[in-house]
Design an enzyme around this catalytic site. Structure first.
Site, mmCIF file in Angstrom:
data_model
loop_
_atom_site.group_PDB
_atom_site.id
_atom_site.type_symbol
_atom_site.label_atom_id
_atom_site.label_comp_id
_atom_site.label_asym_id
_atom_site.label_seq_id
_atom_site.Cartn_x
_atom_site.Cartn_y
_atom_site.Cartn_z
ATOM 1 N N GLU A 305 1.708 25.499 51.142
ATOM 2 C CA GLU A 305 0.686 26.101 52.030
ATOM 3 C C GLU A 305 -0.029 24.780 52.701
ATOM 4 O O GLU A 305 -0.188 24.867 54.157
ATOM 5 C CB GLU A 305 -0.368 26.904 51.186
ATOM 6 C CG GLU A 305 -1.714 27.105 51.924
ATOM 7 C CD GLU A 305 -1.280 28.567 52.861
ATOM 8 O OE1 GLU A 305 -1.052 28.129 54.234
ATOM 9 O OE2 GLU A 305 -0.870 29.661 52.374
ATOM 10 N N ASP A 309 -0.084 23.987 56.762
ATOM 11 C CA ASP A 309 -1.211 23.932 57.751
ATOM 12 C C ASP A 309 -1.556 22.785 58.137
ATOM 13 O O ASP A 309 -1.819 22.797 59.446
ATOM 14 C CB ASP A 309 -2.511 24.320 56.494
ATOM 15 C CG ASP A 309 -2.256 25.863 56.131
ATOM 16 O OD1 ASP A 309 -1.274 26.696 56.664
ATOM 17 O OD2 ASP A 309 -3.153 25.906 55.078
ATOM 18 N N SER A 555 0.437 32.757 56.881
ATOM 19 C CA SER A 555 0.078 31.303 56.763
ATOM 20 C C SER A 555 0.241 30.520 57.807
ATOM 21 O O SER A 555 -0.387 29.423 58.005
ATOM 22 C CB SER A 555 0.595 31.088 55.337
ATOM 23 O OG SER A 555 0.022 31.798 54.375
ATOM 24 N N ASP A 598 1.345 40.313 75.138
ATOM 25 C CA ASP A 598 1.468 41.585 74.620
ATOM 26 C C ASP A 598 2.792 41.825 73.863
ATOM 27 O O ASP A 598 3.892 41.344 74.473
ATOM 28 C CB ASP A 598 1.451 42.770 75.542
ATOM 29 C CG ASP A 598 0.829 44.085 74.940
ATOM 30 O OD1 ASP A 598 0.652 44.081 73.762
ATOM 31 O OD2 ASP A 598 1.036 45.340 75.459
ATOM 32 N N ILE A 599 2.573 42.103 72.660
ATOM 33 C CA ILE A 599 4.030 42.527 71.658
ATOM 34 C C ILE A 599 4.152 43.734 71.527
ATOM 35 O O ILE A 599 3.170 44.526 70.867
ATOM 36 C CB ILE A 599 3.667 41.775 70.029
ATOM 37 C CG1 ILE A 599 3.144 40.160 70.422
ATOM 38 C CG2 ILE A 599 5.085 41.868 69.562
ATOM 39 C CD1 ILE A 599 4.019 39.412 71.221
ATOM 40 N N GLY A 617 -0.562 46.990 74.454
ATOM 41 C CA GLY A 617 -2.130 46.920 74.116
ATOM 42 C C GLY A 617 -2.338 46.662 72.571
ATOM 43 O O GLY A 617 -1.577 46.189 72.136
ATOM 44 N N ASP A 619 -2.606 46.784 68.789
ATOM 45 C CA ASP A 619 -1.898 47.673 67.703
ATOM 46 C C ASP A 619 -2.123 46.876 66.242
ATOM 47 O O ASP A 619 -2.631 45.780 66.339
ATOM 48 C CB ASP A 619 -0.434 47.745 67.786
ATOM 49 C CG ASP A 619 0.226 46.514 68.138
ATOM 50 O OD1 ASP A 619 0.385 45.580 67.141
ATOM 51 O OD2 ASP A 619 0.622 46.061 69.005
#
EC number: 3.4.14.10
Length: 640
Positions: A305, A309, A555, A598-599, A617, A619
């Site tokens: 992690e 990061d 993450s 947009d996905i 839009g 979701d």
């Protein structure tokens, strides 16, 4: 805190997650009740009547009914006060409990036979403390206390329900210790025991193992981003090529919880392959409650992690920009989100506005090897953007506890801080793939969708995950992440829908209404929906323990988004403007419509279903979509 109660009560009850309140015991009313003993806990016996309990009354804060309105006033792009963020002093003065609240609760306790010297009001008036015997506490709260034991051997004192007088209820958020159980205890066999309040690592990254050095690509190659994500891929995906110019005014905050820790040797290895300027560069570490970059334990679980990061966060803001690492908790006691918030806001410290010893870690830690210094209380300065890749399940915590913490994120927003949390890696399920049952328990074979927290708090920005689809390039639309992990998303069971997202979510529900029975998800249409945005979360090349691995998860998404927002802040600060602060009212506004990628492909399975669908839009899989830095920074620079 009346408005926060309104955020939770009818929604929780609509799903049957809390039992119906029985007839009140006059002149008392039921205040909180739990419906089950959490997993791995067992009832032992009644608690000893002469044992002492540290009763703590969390006092209702002032002006909670106006919290959203106050935050919108400095955060909505159409507001004349946009960007006029508050000082910590303004926050403390505005939300401190009233004298009426303090007097009412204190006098009630005194009237029940407690001597004045035993009843203490915290210095900022957020809590009232009284050490009571079990017998006294049971009489005061109209309850019975029991002793429970966890499978790890840890003991805990709790009651099934407790009552307060009708005239006292408006003045008290919750009382501890009462119905609140430990969130979850996670412990690896070779690791010191974690605190009862340590955040669950269900949102921490997953890996498919090592990357053969022979396939490692050049730092500028974007031809294989469907297989290997590098900083160059992310810059191409999100139009993100920016050199900061206001670095002295800015910093990017990343939060880690010990024993999770980065290795400088891993940053150096990553730098040699992808970011030459990072070699030898370390984040500026702020130690909170004994937190440090431990090296005693090393493997993916401990280093994955933090390495992820920091390597990507530090690269994307460039080596010129300082990154602040908030390392929280010692190796014995650990820490919770509230312990971190204590360090940022001195008014939120233990017995001074926020902590619950049944959930949060206590310092000094008197255990062998523990941090025996004073608890961090207002010792850390918040950066303008803070990213956290850890999470609980909403159901791990009581509604009152969650609401009080959520309000603290709103206060940070008032002070101009952007708070990002990863949305989870199990689609509509909770951490570890657990789903809810009608009685509130969480199991792998549960059938009810299980939202994460703080992702469902309306005052943070929740970040879901996307992927470069197999066989596609960075110049084609991404899809929802469906490799190794699924983007967490859905609808809260605790919090009502904030005004800023109503239009977007209403459109989704009107045009793409989920085909699931109301018994599986919060179908009321009036609950907080998440995530808000998304970023790539698949196939990251990360240096971990001296080798490169492929890493997956929200993450990845949260720290990448945080880096982009940090650079948007840089541009505004360089222009003499304020930080972007709480961004949700802005990004959902019509001024920012069409500025996201947009996905519209993919879903987020869980709980035996395909979950929700990514649609045009907003979701509940990828939110408003991924970031386009060039478009977003240009629009943010038009704001005051």
């Amino acid at each position: 805190m009346a408005n926060m109660r309104s955020l939770i009560s009818f929604i929780v009850l609509s799903l049957g997650l809390l039992a119906a309140a029985e007839s009140p015991i006059s002149p008392y009313n039921l205040h909180e009740k739990r419906t089950h003993i959490p997993a791995e806990w067992s009832l032992q016996r009644r608690h000893e009547p002469t044992s002492v309990l540290p009763l703590r009354f969390a006092l209702t804060q002032s002006n909670m009914d106006n919290l959203e309105e106050l935050l919108m006033d400095v955060s909505h792009p159409k507001s004349s006060n946009y960007g006029n963020h508050w000082t910590p002093g303004q926050v403390l003065k505005t939300f401190a409990p009233s004298e009426e609240t303090i007097s009412a609760v204190r006098n009630w306790i005194l009237e029940n036979g407690f001597e004045e010297e035993r009843v203490k009001v915290a210095s900022n008036k957020g809590w009232i403390e009284v050490d009571a015997t079990t017998e006294e506490a049971e009489r005061l709260l109209q309850t019975e206390y029991n002793l429970y034991t966890h499978s790890t051997g840890k003991n805990h004192v709790a009651c099934n329900a407790y009552h307060l007088p009708y005239h006292i209820q408006p003045h008290v958020d919750f009382v501890t210790p009462t119905v609140h159980f430990d969130a979850k205890i996670t412990r690896r066999s070779d690791e010191p025991a974690r605190s009862i309040g340590q955040p669950i690592f269900g949102s921490s990254p997953k890996t498919t193992g090592a990357v053969d050095d022979a396939v490692l690509i050049s730092p500028t190659d974007v031809s294989t981003c469907d297989e290997y994500i590098t900083p160059a891929c992310l810059r191409a995906l999100y139009s993100f090529n920016y050199t900061p110019v206001a670095t002295s005014k800015n910093s990017y905050g990343i939060v880690e919880y010990t024993p999770e820790a980065y290795l400088q040797t891993d940053i150096n290895l990553f730098a040699m392959n992808f970011s030459e300027g990072l070699y030898g560069k370390a984040p500026y570490m702020v130690s909170i409650d004994g937190g440090y970059a431990q090296t005693e334990y090393q493997n993916f679980s401990y280093n994955g992690e933090s390495d992820l990061d920091l390597q990507y966060g530090m690269d994307l803001v460039t080596p010129a920009q300082q990154v602040t690492l908030y390392q929280v908790g010692d190796m014995v006691e650990g820490a919770s989100f509230n312990n971190f918030l204590d360090a940022l806001d001195g008014s939120y410290c233990t017995f001074e506005g926020g902590d619950d010893y049944t959930q949060d870690s206590k310092y000094p830690d008197t255990a062998p090897g523990g941090y025996d210094g004073p608890e961090a209380c207002g010792t850390a300065t918040p950066t303008y953007v803070i990213s956290t890749s850890y999470a609980y399940d909403e159901a791990d915590l009581t509604p009152f506890y969650s609401a009080r913490q959520c309000a603290e994120y709103a206060k940070l927003g008032l002070m101009g801080v952007t708070i990002l949390y990863s949305s989870g890696d199990y689609g509509v399920a909770g951490n570890g793939g657990l789903c809810l049952n009608p009685n509130g328990t969480q199991t792998l074979d549960g059938t009810m969708f299980n939202p994460t927290f703080p992702g469902t708090c309306p005052y943070i920005t929740s970040v879901g995950a996307t992927q470069v689809n197999p066989g596609s390039t960075v110049y084609e639309p991404e899809g929802a992440c469906e490799q190794v992990i699924y983007s967490g998303g859905g609808f809260s069971n605790y919090f009502a829908m904030p005004s800023y997202q109503k239009e977007a979510v209403d459109y989704y529900l009107a045009n793409y209404y989920p085909d699931y029975p109301a018994t599986m998800w919060n179908s009321t249409g009036i609950s907080r929906a998440y995530p808000d945005i998304a970023a790539n979360g698949a196939n990251y090349v990360v240096a971990i323990d001296g080798a490169f691995e492929l890493v997956y998860g929200t993450s990845c998404s949260s720290p990448v988004s945080g880096a982009i927002f940090t650079m948007i802040n840089d541009a505004r600060l360089a222009a003499g403007k304020s930080s972007i602060g709480f961004i949700n009212p802005t990004i959902y506004s019509t001024d920012f419509s069409g500025l996201f990628n947009d996905i519209t492909m993919g879903d987020n399975p869980g709980c035996g279903t395909n979950g929700y669908n990514a649609t045009p839009g907003w979701d509940p899989v990828t939110g408003l979509g991924t970031l386009n830095f060039d478009k977003l920074v240009a629009q943010w620079l038009t704001l005051p």
